[in-house]
Design a protein around this motif. Structure first.
Motif, short mmCIF file in Angstrom:
data_model
loop_
_atom_site.label_atom_id
_atom_site.label_comp_id
_atom_site.label_asym_id
_atom_site.label_seq_id
_atom_site.Cartn_x
_atom_site.Cartn_y
_atom_site.Cartn_z
N ARG A 13 75.26 56.47 26.60
CA ARG A 13 76.47 57.19 26.20
C ARG A 13 77.50 57.24 27.33
O ARG A 13 78.31 58.16 27.40
CB ARG A 13 76.08 58.59 25.73
N GLN A 14 77.40 56.26 28.23
CA GLN A 14 78.38 56.05 29.31
C GLN A 14 78.39 57.18 30.34
O GLN A 14 79.43 57.46 30.95
CB GLN A 14 79.80 55.90 28.72
N VAL A 15 77.25 57.82 30.56
CA VAL A 15 77.11 58.82 31.62
C VAL A 15 76.02 58.32 32.58
O VAL A 15 74.86 58.18 32.20
CB VAL A 15 76.72 60.21 31.06
N ALA A 16 76.42 58.02 33.80
CA ALA A 16 75.50 57.42 34.78
C ALA A 16 74.81 58.49 35.62
O ALA A 16 75.47 59.25 36.34
CB ALA A 16 76.26 56.45 35.69
N LEU A 17 73.49 58.54 35.51
CA LEU A 17 72.66 59.41 36.34
C LEU A 17 71.60 58.53 37.00
O LEU A 17 71.52 57.33 36.73
CB LEU A 17 71.97 60.48 35.49
N THR A 18 70.82 59.11 37.86
CA THR A 18 69.73 58.35 38.47
C THR A 18 68.55 59.27 38.74
O THR A 18 68.73 60.45 39.05
CB THR A 18 70.18 57.68 39.79
N VAL A 19 67.36 58.72 38.58
CA VAL A 19 66.16 59.45 38.98
C VAL A 19 66.04 59.33 40.50
O VAL A 19 66.14 58.23 41.06
CB VAL A 19 64.90 58.87 38.30
N ALA A 20 65.89 60.46 41.18
CA ALA A 20 65.78 60.44 42.64
C ALA A 20 64.54 59.64 43.05
O ALA A 20 63.46 59.83 42.49
CB ALA A 20 65.68 61.88 43.17
#
Length: 300
Positions: free
Chosen positions: A249-256
């Motif tokens: 949905r065009q939201v960039a996150l990352t798993v640490a």
């Protein structure tokens, strides 16, 4: 470029690091380099509890100044700030030196972005050594180490000069200089950044099944599971599903990510949420809504 950086901090001398020193996880690389250096110098390393000032107390003062308190200005693993005023008191009480790693706080904390010393109003001369990379606030690569002149002179004379001799590509050096120019010419950006960080911190409160970890003004927060499954792999899989849901949905996150075998105190699995000055209020609302929606959908 490095002269400009050190002048901006209000110090006199610096030592540069090579342009490959900070191309992956900042905290992990810092720990590995630091521990390797301590090992080579036959230094006794004592790990203390996170933010536990009482555990640093030692009834015996050092006869010579060969002890260091090493801390991050803004901890990347926990998104909280080191208690620098208390560390400075311990420095003079027990005759030790303070080494600050400011990769996350440099260009973020303080009225002019000068880091944790400016944030707390601590005199820069009370800090013996400051290191930071330039891949966060400055958006370049490489790193630097600066401090009081006699400390840096010793480092230059005693260090292995050929280990950190690579230069930055001119384009990235120019980009770093321009970033510092922007910080100097428009210090209001730090107030705007703090307000956006607080906005994100507030917006993520109450996310079903997740808890927000970090101080409200940290630009890199963590979302951890409120209740662990008891399996680190299962927790990571669940968090990755949230990251993938948001990315679609065009939201960039990352798993640490961590070097698990190298971390002395391995943090719980988390999603890292990064706030920047360029994010609009609409984008922040969209991201917060998407994370809430993902948690409601996937954390059943």
């Amino acid at each position: 470029m490095f002269r400009k950086t050190v002048k901006w901090f209000g110090l006199t001398k610096y030592v540069t690091a090579d342009n490959l020193c900070c191309t992956c996880n900042v905290h992990s690389i810092f720990v590995i380099i630091l521990l390797t250096g301590f090992g080579k110098s036959s230094t006794d390393v004592v790990f203390k509890g996170h933010q536990d000032i009482s555990s640093l107390s030692n009834p015996r003062k050092a006869r010579v100044t060969r002890r260091f308190i090493v801390a991050e200005g803004l901890y990347i693993n926990t998104a909280d700030v080191c208690p620098l005023p208390e560390l400075v008191k311990l420095k003079y009480k027990y005759k030790v030196r303070i080494f600050l790693e400011e990769s996350m706080s440099f260009g973020v904390l303080g009225e002019h972005g000068r880091g944790v010393t400016e944030h707390f109003g601590v005199n820069i001369d009370d800090i013996d050594l400051i290191s930071a990379n330039m891949e966060n606030a400055v958006a370049s690569i490489g790193g630097f180490c600066c401090g009081r002149s006699f400390v840096i002179d010793h480092q230059r004379l005693s260090g292995q000069g050929y280990c950190f001799s690579a230069s930055l590509p001119p384009m990235l050096a120019a980009a770093a200089i321009e970033a510092l120019n922007i910080m100097e010419e428009d210090p209001d950006i730090f107030t705007v950044l703090r307000e956006k960080c607080k906005h994100v911190h507030t917006a993520l409160q109450g996310t079903p099944g997740l808890k927000v970890v970090g101080v409200p003004f940290a630009p890199a927060l963590h979302l951890q599971l409120q209740s662990s499954s008891g399996s680190r792999d299962a927790d990571l899989k669940m968090l990755r599903s949230i990251v993938d849901y948001c990315l679609e949905r065009q939201v960039a996150l990352t798993v640490a990510r961590y070097l698990e075998k190298e971390e002395r105190f391995l943090p719980p699995p988390s999603i890292r949420v990064v706030v920047t000055i360029e994010q609009t209020e609409e984008e922040i609302k969209k991201a917060a809504f998407c994370i809430h929606e993902a948690a409601l959908t996937l954390l059943k």
